[in-house]
Write an enzyme that holds these catalytic residues in place. Structure first.
Site, mmCIF file in Angstrom:
data_model
loop_
_atom_site.group_PDB
_atom_site.id
_atom_site.type_symbol
_atom_site.label_atom_id
_atom_site.label_comp_id
_atom_site.label_asym_id
_atom_site.label_seq_id
_atom_site.Cartn_x
_atom_site.Cartn_y
_atom_site.Cartn_z
ATOM 1 N N GLY A 9 0.822 -1.212 0.000
ATOM 2 C CA GLY A 9 0.000 0.000 0.000
ATOM 3 C C GLY A 9 0.847 1.248 0.000
ATOM 4 O O GLY A 9 0.525 2.242 0.661
ATOM 5 N N SER A 11 1.501 3.461 -2.314
ATOM 6 C CA SER A 11 1.252 4.497 -3.322
ATOM 7 C C SER A 11 0.790 5.820 -2.740
ATOM 8 O O SER A 11 0.971 6.865 -3.364
ATOM 9 C CB SER A 11 0.216 4.003 -4.340
ATOM 10 O OG SER A 11 -1.034 3.761 -3.705
ATOM 11 N N VAL A 50 -2.843 -7.396 -3.140
ATOM 12 C CA VAL A 50 -2.437 -8.178 -1.973
ATOM 13 C C VAL A 50 -3.456 -9.235 -1.580
ATOM 14 O O VAL A 50 -3.152 -10.135 -0.777
ATOM 15 C CB VAL A 50 -2.118 -7.280 -0.751
ATOM 16 C CG1 VAL A 50 -0.926 -6.387 -1.024
ATOM 17 C CG2 VAL A 50 -3.332 -6.492 -0.309
ATOM 18 N N ASN A 76 0.718 -2.681 5.192
ATOM 19 C CA ASN A 76 -0.083 -1.482 5.375
ATOM 20 C C ASN A 76 -1.317 -1.433 4.477
ATOM 21 O O ASN A 76 -2.290 -0.737 4.794
ATOM 22 C CB ASN A 76 0.798 -0.254 5.092
ATOM 23 C CG ASN A 76 -0.017 0.994 4.833
ATOM 24 O OD1 ASN A 76 -0.540 1.624 5.751
ATOM 25 N ND2 ASN A 76 -0.156 1.360 3.553
ATOM 26 N N SER A 128 -5.624 -0.447 13.307
ATOM 27 C CA SER A 128 -6.428 0.759 13.529
ATOM 28 C C SER A 128 -6.948 0.706 14.959
ATOM 29 O O SER A 128 -7.019 -0.371 15.572
ATOM 30 C CB SER A 128 -7.612 0.793 12.552
ATOM 31 O OG SER A 128 -8.536 1.804 12.886
ATOM 32 N N TYR A 141 -14.474 -3.243 8.389
ATOM 33 C CA TYR A 141 -13.143 -2.678 8.621
ATOM 34 C C TYR A 141 -12.633 -3.048 10.018
ATOM 35 O O TYR A 141 -11.486 -3.499 10.177
ATOM 36 C CB TYR A 141 -13.203 -1.159 8.464
ATOM 37 C CG TYR A 141 -11.872 -0.463 8.587
ATOM 38 C CD1 TYR A 141 -10.952 -0.508 7.550
ATOM 39 C CD2 TYR A 141 -11.541 0.251 9.731
ATOM 40 C CE1 TYR A 141 -9.725 0.137 7.651
ATOM 41 C CE2 TYR A 141 -10.324 0.906 9.844
ATOM 42 C CZ TYR A 141 -9.418 0.848 8.803
ATOM 43 O OH TYR A 141 -8.210 1.480 8.912
ATOM 44 N N ALA A 142 -13.488 -2.886 11.027
ATOM 45 C CA ALA A 142 -13.077 -3.193 12.397
ATOM 46 C C ALA A 142 -12.753 -4.668 12.550
ATOM 47 O O ALA A 142 -11.782 -5.040 13.217
ATOM 48 C CB ALA A 142 -14.178 -2.778 13.377
ATOM 49 N N ALA A 143 -13.551 -5.531 11.926
ATOM 50 C CA ALA A 143 -13.291 -6.966 12.014
ATOM 51 C C ALA A 143 -11.959 -7.313 11.359
ATOM 52 O O ALA A 143 -11.180 -8.120 11.885
ATOM 53 C CB ALA A 143 -14.428 -7.743 11.353
ATOM 54 N N LYS A 145 -9.356 -5.357 10.952
ATOM 55 C CA LYS A 145 -8.223 -4.820 11.706
ATOM 56 C C LYS A 145 -8.051 -5.523 13.049
ATOM 57 O O LYS A 145 -6.923 -5.653 13.553
ATOM 58 C CB LYS A 145 -8.414 -3.314 11.908
ATOM 59 C CG LYS A 145 -8.320 -2.507 10.602
ATOM 60 C CD LYS A 145 -6.981 -2.704 9.912
ATOM 61 C CE LYS A 145 -6.777 -1.757 8.739
ATOM 62 N NZ LYS A 145 -5.454 -1.922 8.098
#
Length: 234
Positions: A9, A11, A50, A76, A128, A141-143, A145
């Site tokens: 990640g 870029s 990825v 990342n 996060s 997202y939370a799961a 991370k």
């Protein structure tokens, strides 16, 4: 330092800042991103999805063949596809888990043999504070991370005896493209930050740099929140 560093990640945003941090130290940085873009000072940039284990393995193989054993991996790469859970599509769920969690695992798995053989290495996952504070609309997202944290701690126990450290950096509200358009949620998050301001990608990069340095050789299996105090007690 002249390390061989791989950053996924790379870029933009946090990944770009991390790659640039290592470049500025004189390290050989290989930047992986879906677009193939990375800071101009990278020794090599490779276009990689990825979430595709074969692409990740092939990119790491090329990197090792050209620059030798991997000293540091910074996993990342990440995306968001927010929405309330009851309306979240299978695609929203799966896409975020595939990039954020599967991609982290594939990246780590690809570099570990090189690190174990050298009996040296540092794997740093970018997670996060989201799993620890409960942001609405971010179940996927939370799961993903939270999964990264579990992954990191399991890996840390597997490779600690071979001189390899595994740690997690958990950013809070950082000024990136990903957080630029969250509207009122941004104001609500700012109100929860004791320092009263958002962070910069360079704030994450400097902590990653520490974890990859000899100064952190006895630090493993840890979560370091970089969030202006928002998640005290994490």
């Amino acid at each position: 330092m002249n390390q061989h560093v791989i950053v996924t990640g790379a870029s933009r945003g946090i990944g770009h800042a991390i790659a640039q941090h290592f470049i500025d130290q004189g390290d050989r940085v290989v930047g992986l991103s879906r677009s193939g873009e990375a800071p101009s000072g990278c020794a090599k940039s490779i276009a990689v999805d990825v979430s595709n284990s074969e692409e990740v393995a092939a990119a790491v193989k090329v990197s090792i063949e050209e620059f030798g054993p991997v000293d540091t991996l910074v996993a990342n790469a990440g995306i968001t596809k927010d929405g309330l859970a009851m309306r979240m599509s299978d695609e929203q769920w799966r896409d975020v888990l595939s990039i954020n969690l599967d991609g982290s695992f594939y990246s780590a798995r690809a570099v570990i043999p090189s690190m174990i053989k050298a009996r040296n290495g540092s794997i740093i996952f970018i997670s996060s504070i989201s799993p620890f504070v409960g942001n609405p609309g971010q179940a996927n997202y939370a799961a993903s991370k939270a999964g990264v944290v579990g992954l990191a701690r399991s890996l840390a126990t597997e490779v600690a005896g071979r001189g390899v450290t595994v740690n997690v950096v958990a950013p809070g509200l950082i000024d990136t493209d990903m957080t630029a358009d969250i509207g009122a949620a941004r104001d609500a998050m700012l109100a929860m930050i004791p320092m009263g301001k958002s962070g910069q990608p360079e704030d994450i990069a400097s902590v990653v740099g520490f974890l990859a340095s000899n100064s952190a050789r006895y630090v493993t299996g840890q979560i370091i929140a970089v969030d202006g105090g928002m998640s005290m007690g994490l």
